[in-house]
Design a protein around this motif. Structure first.
Motif, PDB file in Angstrom:
ATOM      1  N   UNK A 245       0.843  -1.190   0.000  1.00 37.76           N
ATOM      2  CA  UNK A 245       0.000   0.000   0.000  1.00 37.76           C
ATOM      3  C   UNK A 245       0.881   1.243   0.000  1.00 37.76           C
ATOM      4  N   UNK A 246       0.703   2.074  -1.012  1.00 39.99           N
ATOM      5  CA  UNK A 246       1.506   3.284  -1.171  1.00 39.99           C
ATOM      6  C   UNK A 246       0.588   4.502  -1.106  1.00 39.99           C
ATOM      7  N   UNK A 247       0.891   5.415  -0.182  1.00 40.08           N
ATOM      8  CA  UNK A 247       0.206   6.713  -0.115  1.00 40.08           C
ATOM      9  C   UNK A 247       1.186   7.757  -0.633  1.00 40.08           C
ATOM     10  N   UNK A 248       0.720   8.580  -1.543  1.00 40.27           N
ATOM     11  CA  UNK A 248       1.563   9.664  -2.064  1.00 40.27           C
ATOM     12  C   UNK A 248       0.746  10.935  -2.222  1.00 40.27           C
ATOM     13  N   UNK A 249       1.463  12.049  -2.389  1.00 39.48           N
ATOM     14  CA  UNK A 249       0.822  13.323  -2.666  1.00 39.48           C
ATOM     15  C   UNK A 249       0.414  13.383  -4.129  1.00 39.48           C
ATOM     16  N   UNK A 250      -0.752  13.970  -4.381  1.00 37.20           N
ATOM     17  CA  UNK A 250      -1.141  14.232  -5.760  1.00 37.20           C
ATOM     18  C   UNK A 250      -0.122  15.196  -6.360  1.00 37.20           C
ATOM     19  N   UNK A 251       0.048  15.118  -7.655  1.00 34.21           N
ATOM     20  CA  UNK A 251       1.071  15.934  -8.325  1.00 34.21           C
ATOM     21  C   UNK A 251       0.495  17.309  -8.645  1.00 34.21           C
ATOM     22  N   UNK A 252       0.706  18.234  -7.729  1.00 37.86           N
ATOM     23  CA  UNK A 252       0.255  19.612  -7.901  1.00 37.86           C
ATOM     24  C   UNK A 252       1.345  20.530  -7.379  1.00 37.86           C
ATOM     25  N   UNK A 253       1.327  21.752  -7.841  1.00 43.67           N
ATOM     26  CA  UNK A 253       2.328  22.729  -7.424  1.00 43.67           C
ATOM     27  C   UNK A 253       1.886  23.375  -6.113  1.00 43.67           C
ATOM     28  N   UNK A 254       2.745  23.374  -5.128  1.00 44.32           N
ATOM     29  CA  UNK A 254       2.434  24.003  -3.851  1.00 44.32           C
ATOM     30  C   UNK A 254       2.398  23.020  -2.710  1.00 44.32           C
ATOM     31  N   UNK A 255       2.097  23.558  -1.526  1.00 41.94           N
ATOM     32  CA  UNK A 255       2.078  22.753  -0.305  1.00 41.94           C
ATOM     33  C   UNK A 255       0.666  22.269  -0.038  1.00 41.94           C
TER      34      UNK A 255
END
Length: 195
Positions: A136-146
């Motif tokens: 199971x991998x959790x990652x951030x969506x690819x968007x600019x910013x915090x």
């Protein structure tokens, strides 16, 4: 000198829908769960609460101060099933072959890719997972910013799938688990020749 993995100590736990995440992981009372790069250990604690004493949760990180705090919290909360292990997840993991039901990494893969050790960690995940286990991998969506790392470090779902599939895994499910994060689960491919 102690190795320091970038991002150590930060957590995405407060950004995600924990109920949705753990519903997708389908933990049972006898599950054996490992949290790779556990940081402060919020995911590991939540897994331990859901699994109960008949299962086990291994929280692995190099951040020893965080592990001390996590170990104290586990003792205080009466969670003997939660075991902290100080280890480098870019090296051989201190776990037996095919001993884990769920191998979990929350917002860690992008750091492993940046450090050049994602392949090693994924090979180890493959080794320790049971044949019907889940990565199971959790990652951030690819968007600019915090929140999260810079956009050039963030991994889109297709990037994660490509990286993970190269190590003998097949995508099971993709789920958005909050405004900033997603979960992708993988199963070990039955067609892989491990001989």
């Amino acid at each position: 000198m102690e190795k320091q993995v970038p991002g150590t100590g930060k957590s995405s736990f407060d950004l995600i829908d924990a109920r949705e995440l753990f519903e997708r992981l389908s933990l049972e009372k006898t599950s054996i769960f490992v949290d790779l790069g556990c940081g402060r250990g919020e995911y590991a604690v939540e897994a331990a609460l859901r699994i109960g004493e008949k299962g086990a949760v291994y929280a692995i990180d190099l951040w020893e101060e965080g592990l001390v705090v996590l170990g104290t919290e586990a003792e205080f909360r009466g969670l003997p099933q939660l075991k902290v292990l100080a280890a480098d997840i870019c090296e051989t993991l201190p776990l037996q072959d095919q001993s884990i039901d769920v191998c979990f990494a929350a917002t860690v893969l992008h750091d492993l890719v940046r450090e050049g050790c994602a392949d090693r960690t994924l090979e180890e995940a493959r080794r320790i997972l049971r044949p019907r286990g889940i990565l199971a991998i959790v990652e951030f969506k690819k968007f600019d910013g915090h929140p999260g790392p810079p956009i050039d470090v963030k991994l889109a779902p297709d990037q994660v799938e490509q990286i993970v599939a190269a190590h003998g895994f097949t995508r099971k499910e993709f789920t958005e688990i909050g405004p900033y994060n997603y979960l992708i689960t993988f199963l070990p491919s039955v067609t892989r020749n491990d001989g």
